[in-house]
Motif scaffolding. Structure first.
Motif, short mmCIF file in Angstrom:
data_model
loop_
_atom_site.label_atom_id
_atom_site.label_comp_id
_atom_site.label_asym_id
_atom_site.label_seq_id
_atom_site.Cartn_x
_atom_site.Cartn_y
_atom_site.Cartn_z
N LEU A 265 0.83 -1.21 0.00
CA LEU A 265 0.00 0.00 0.00
C LEU A 265 0.86 1.25 0.00
N LYS A 266 1.94 1.18 0.76
CA LYS A 266 2.83 2.34 0.80
C LYS A 266 3.43 2.57 -0.60
N LEU A 267 3.82 1.49 -1.23
CA LEU A 267 4.36 1.61 -2.59
C LEU A 267 3.33 2.25 -3.52
N HIS A 268 2.10 1.82 -3.35
CA HIS A 268 1.03 2.35 -4.20
C HIS A 268 0.90 3.86 -3.99
N LEU A 269 0.92 4.28 -2.73
CA LEU A 269 0.82 5.72 -2.45
C LEU A 269 2.03 6.47 -2.98
N ASN A 270 3.20 5.86 -2.81
CA ASN A 270 4.43 6.47 -3.35
C ASN A 270 4.31 6.69 -4.85
N LEU A 271 3.78 5.69 -5.49
CA LEU A 271 3.64 5.79 -6.94
C LEU A 271 2.68 6.91 -7.33
N LEU A 304 8.45 14.79 1.46
CA LEU A 304 7.62 13.62 1.12
C LEU A 304 8.37 12.69 0.17
N MET A 305 9.09 13.29 -0.77
CA MET A 305 9.81 12.48 -1.76
C MET A 305 10.96 11.70 -1.11
N ALA A 306 11.50 12.23 0.00
CA ALA A 306 12.60 11.56 0.68
C ALA A 306 12.17 10.18 1.22
N ASP A 307 10.86 10.05 1.41
CA ASP A 307 10.33 8.81 1.99
C ASP A 307 9.88 7.80 0.92
N VAL A 308 10.03 8.19 -0.34
CA VAL A 308 9.52 7.32 -1.42
C VAL A 308 10.51 6.19 -1.71
N ASP A 309 9.99 4.98 -1.82
CA ASP A 309 10.82 3.84 -2.20
C ASP A 309 11.00 3.87 -3.72
N VAL A 312 9.39 2.15 -7.04
CA VAL A 312 8.23 2.52 -7.84
C VAL A 312 8.61 2.95 -9.26
N LEU A 313 9.85 3.36 -9.44
CA LEU A 313 10.25 3.80 -10.77
C LEU A 313 10.14 2.67 -11.79
N LYS A 314 10.24 1.44 -11.25
CA LYS A 314 10.14 0.29 -12.16
C LYS A 314 8.68 -0.08 -12.43
N MET A 315 7.80 0.47 -11.61
CA MET A 315 6.40 0.02 -11.69
C MET A 315 5.56 0.86 -12.64
N TRP A 316 6.18 1.80 -13.26
CA TRP A 316 5.43 2.71 -14.13
C TRP A 316 6.31 3.06 -15.30
N ASP A 317 5.70 3.46 -16.38
CA ASP A 317 6.44 3.73 -17.58
C ASP A 317 6.98 5.17 -17.58
N LYS A 324 15.04 10.34 -13.55
CA LYS A 324 16.17 11.08 -12.99
C LYS A 324 15.67 12.16 -12.03
N LEU A 325 14.64 12.85 -12.48
CA LEU A 325 14.09 13.93 -11.66
C LEU A 325 13.55 13.37 -10.34
N LEU A 326 12.82 12.26 -10.42
CA LEU A 326 12.23 11.69 -9.21
C LEU A 326 13.31 11.21 -8.24
N LYS A 327 14.39 10.66 -8.79
CA LYS A 327 15.47 10.16 -7.94
C LYS A 327 16.16 11.31 -7.21
N LYS A 328 16.32 12.43 -7.92
CA LYS A 328 17.09 13.55 -7.36
C LYS A 328 16.24 14.48 -6.50
N PHE A 329 14.94 14.31 -6.58
CA PHE A 329 14.06 15.30 -5.98
C PHE A 329 14.38 15.59 -4.52
N ALA A 330 14.60 14.52 -3.78
CA ALA A 330 14.77 14.70 -2.33
C ALA A 330 16.12 15.28 -1.96
N THR A 331 17.08 15.19 -2.87
CA THR A 331 18.43 15.61 -2.48
C THR A 331 18.93 16.86 -3.18
#
Ligand code: C2G
Length: 738
Positions: A265-271, A304-309, A312-317, A324-331
């Motif tokens: 469920l957490k993954l789903h919300l992260n996505l 919020l993005m710092a807490d994302v697993d 999820v990047l593999k779960m969506w196209d 790249k943007l999603l990975k870097k967002f938190a940092t």
């Protein structure tokens, strides 16, 4: 017992649909709790009407406001063992709740139904249309395919219904009330948007069992009147953003309480959050960062993005850039994220150029064509979205050809090559081609009889003469409760579109009044000129034109003609702005009755795509739907049969018989459109509900004429008073006065 909790803020017609759904339930062990949230609606009549039939109790929110508080009050008052939330603009059909409650057992706390969206009223709704709406919406917002999404139990339920934060919803589910009581579950009063996410996660994680109920559908209705009745989701993202973050965080906190069990469920919300970021947030971030809200929201989102697993990047196209943007967002800092966002948006635009030429043309138009000088002597014409060479634009054009000589350059916009401009010398340009954008930018004048498209940039200096295409019998624009067949922002579009018109033509004082309320145009925009297309009915050579056309269509000299010209039905929609039409006249029977005396001309509305096979009736019925100019068809018709189309206002200039075949009158009047006039009192002919009555009226047409003579005279005085054969002249002299 089921307690049905309905919060209500605005929209009586919507509420009636919701209450009718309850009224129609076969299952009767329920109470209805209506919680009124500071509504300005006059609800007395509705409440009195439904009070006893649906076991209704009404409560009013005092100090608090919002849907969350309303639902909490409903929960406090609920006496049932089960609760069901129904939004006051939604509805369902059949024994919806009866079927759901039958599935409740000791191991089940939640029963859920299918969930569909539509902008149709309950009386108009059809499964196929809802699917169409759904598909269209998906194409826009969820163009990507969800990949490798491994949910353990109710995978389909989660994926199909909870794709975005606004759809993480408690609606369409029947709950055991003890779930709320035992776990102290309540809606957060401070939230006004996305109020369901945390509550839903709590209910879902605490429920003993959750079951689908086949064959039941909760119907969530879109609003398309953003101007007067804005749906929650139509508020701007800037307004809803803080609620989004708070709601998201609360929902994640719920699942984090037992992370091992609810990691999916957490993954789903992260996505959901990541999709929101790449679909929505980057549009805001692209602009300069100097406004306070951006930095504030940015920091919030960053945490919020710092807490994302990042699984999820593999779960969506996602595209490589988005990943790249999603990975870097938190940092990364704001500047990096902003430039990345700009790049992603630019890439998307280039992709769109490739897949949608119109976007490319529009960009060329904005950046190149709009900088070129404007030609004061160029006049563009367009009739019925380029589908015809007809209507007021044709007759204005013809007048200009004869009276303005070479002073102007004429351009006709057409939808396809079958549309032939048969008079004069002009440039014919395909709508939405690059040339079309070019001429739209450089021409000083545009004469058209429907709306100018919203995606085409129009220069301030352009003079638009909106001729419109008929005196309205059926309600239009803002005078309709809801425009079923249009998109969510339709009324906003109507308002801005007609505000741009320099002139709007009117055929009579009645239209002048109605156009002001329907399109919100000002009186000063309206030119009460009469209709140029009706000039032909006053031409000296109109009998010659008629004789030529009769010959062209192969109508035998000894036969009279009946023109059948019905309008379209909002609920018979197919794709791309087209409609179907089922012929409700048995032509074989008509042929038997009148074949010796008459020929029937069938004229479908320009929205209708169905073609009617008349091959077996070739000597009796002719399909004239593709004949461009209906005004010429009027000239060859000895009588007209129509329903709610405005054709008879124009045809009445000829003072020939009009019959109204209105087999679906009640539905059209109460559900589909509604009327400006009392059809039974104001119209110049009989209102007939059956084919027998139509046949009888044709047989006794002289008697009908006699009966309606007085009313016909009154009608013409009211609606044809300005038509005298010189409307085109009046329009040209006013619009082209410079
Ligand atoms: N029309 C046509 N053939 C039909 C019906 C309509 O050619 N079978 C043309 C006529 O010129 C008519 C115009 O389309 O005047 C408008 O048609 P309506 O049926 O009235 O429908 P709509 O396009 O919804 O226009 O204020 C105008 C109308 O009330 C709205």
């Amino acid at each position: 017992m089921i307690s049905i909790i309905i919060p209500h803020k605005k929209g009586v017609p919507y509420l009636k649909d919701a209450l009718d759904s309850i009224k129609d339930l076969t299952y009767k062990d329920y109470e209805t709790i209506l919680v009124i949230d500071h509504s300005e609606d006059d609800l007395e009549e509705v409440i009195n009407k439904y009070k006893d039939i649906i076991n209704l109790r009404v409560f009013y929110l005092d100090d608090k406001e919002g849907c969350a508080s309303a639902r909490n009050l409903g929960l406090d008052e609920a006496k049932g063992e089960y609760v069901f939330f129904l939004d006051s603009d939604d509805y369902f059909f059949g024994d919806y709740l009866g079927k759901m409650v039958a599935l409740m057992d000791d191991n089940t706390d939640i029963v859920y139904s299918d969930f569909k969206r539509t902008w149709f009223r309950r009386g108009v709704y059809k499964e196929s249309q809802a699917n169409y709406d759904e598909k269209k919406k998906e194409a826009i917002t969820l163009r990507k395919v969800q990949k490798e999404f491994e949910f353990t139990d109710v995978k389909d339920f989660m994926i199909n219904r909870n794709k975005r934060m606004e759809t993480v919803s408690v609606l369409g589910c029947l709950y055991r009330k003890s779930l709320f009581i035992d776990n102290n579950i309540r809606f957060d009063d401070d939230l006004h948007f996305f109020i369901d996410a945390a509550v839903f996660m709590k209910l879902y994680t605490k429920a003993k069992g959750i079951r689908p109920c086949e064959g039941t559908t909760y119907i969530k209705r879109y609003h398309n009147d953003k101007e007067t009745n804005m749906a929650i989701m139509q508020h701007s993202k800037i307004e809803t953003m803080p609620h989004y973050f708070k709601s998201y965080k609360a929902a994640v906190d719920v699942v984090k309480a037992d992370l091992e069990k609810h990691y999916d469920l957490k993954l789903h919300l992260n996505l959901i959050l990541c999709i929101f970021v790449v679909n929505e947030y980057i549009r805001y971030i692209r602009w300069s960062p100097d406004k306070e809200w951006k930095n504030e929201y940015y920091n919030e989102l960053k945490s919020l993005m710092a807490d994302v697993d990042m699984k999820v990047l593999k779960m969506w196209d996602f595209t490589p850039g988005e990943k790249k943007l999603l990975k870097k967002f938190a940092t990364c800092d704001f500047k990096y994220i902003q430039s990345k966002s700009k790049r992603i948006l630019a890439v998307r635009k280039i992709r769109k150029f490739r897949s949608n030429r119109r976007i490319f043309f529009r960009t060329v138009s904005l950046h190149i064509f709009s900088k070129l000088s404007m030609k004061n002597d160029w006049v563009c014409f367009e009739s019925f979205l380029g589908r015809n060479y007809s209507g007021q634009p044709k007759y204005i054009y013809k007048y200009m050809l004869e009276n303005c000589g070479n002073k102007y350059k004429y351009i006709w916009f057409v939808d396809n090559k079958n549309v032939k401009v048969t008079d004069g010398k002009c440039k014919v340009v395909k709508r939405f081609s690059l040339k079309y954008y070019y001429y739209m930018n450089r021409s000083k004048y545009l004469v058209l009889n429907m709306r100018q498209p919203k995606t085409v940039p129009i220069r301030d200096e352009m003079i638009i003469c909106a001729t419109w295409h008929g005196t309205p019998l059926k309600r239009l624009g803002f005078d309709m409760e809801d425009v079923h067949s249009a998109t969510a922002n339709h009324k906003s579009f109507v308002k801005t579109n007609s505000a741009r018109w320099n002139y709007m033509l009117s055929d009579n004082p009645f239209s002048t009044e109605k156009f002001q309320s329907a399109f919100l145009v000002k009186r000063s925009q309206i030119l009460e000129s009469g209709y140029p297309a009706n000039d032909i009915m006053y031409y000296d050579n109109k009998d010659e034109i008629a004789a030529d056309l009769r010959e062209k269509l192969g109508i035998p000299k000894d036969k009279k003609t009946i023109l059948y010209a019905p309008t379209w039905r909002d609920d018979d929609y197919t794709e791309g702005g087209h409609y179907n039409f089922k012929l409700a006249l048995d032509l074989d029977r008509l042929k038997k009755e009148f074949g010796d005396e008459y020929v029937v001309l069938l004229r479908m509305h320009y929205y209708i795509i169905d073609s009617i096979d008349l091959s077996s009736l070739s000597d009796f019925a002719i399909d004239v739907s593709s004949y461009s100019d209906i005004s010429e068809l009027y000239l060859i018709s000895d009588m007209i049969i129509t329903d709610y189309s405005s054709v008879f206002f124009d045809y009445a200039n000829l003072r020939r018989p009009v019959i109204f075949y209105t087999y679906d009158y009640e539905k059209y009047k109460d559900v589909l459109h509604g009327f400006y006039l009392d059809m039974h009192k104001d119209l110049p002919g009989p209102i007939l509900m059956t084919e027998d009555e139509v046949i009888d009226a044709i047989r006794n047409i002289d008697k009908v004429n006699e009966e309606y003579k007085e009313r016909y005279d009154e009608f013409c005085e009211r609606f044809c008073c300005l038509d005298d054969g010189h409307a085109s002249q009046r329009v040209v002299e006013t619009v082209f006065k410079d």
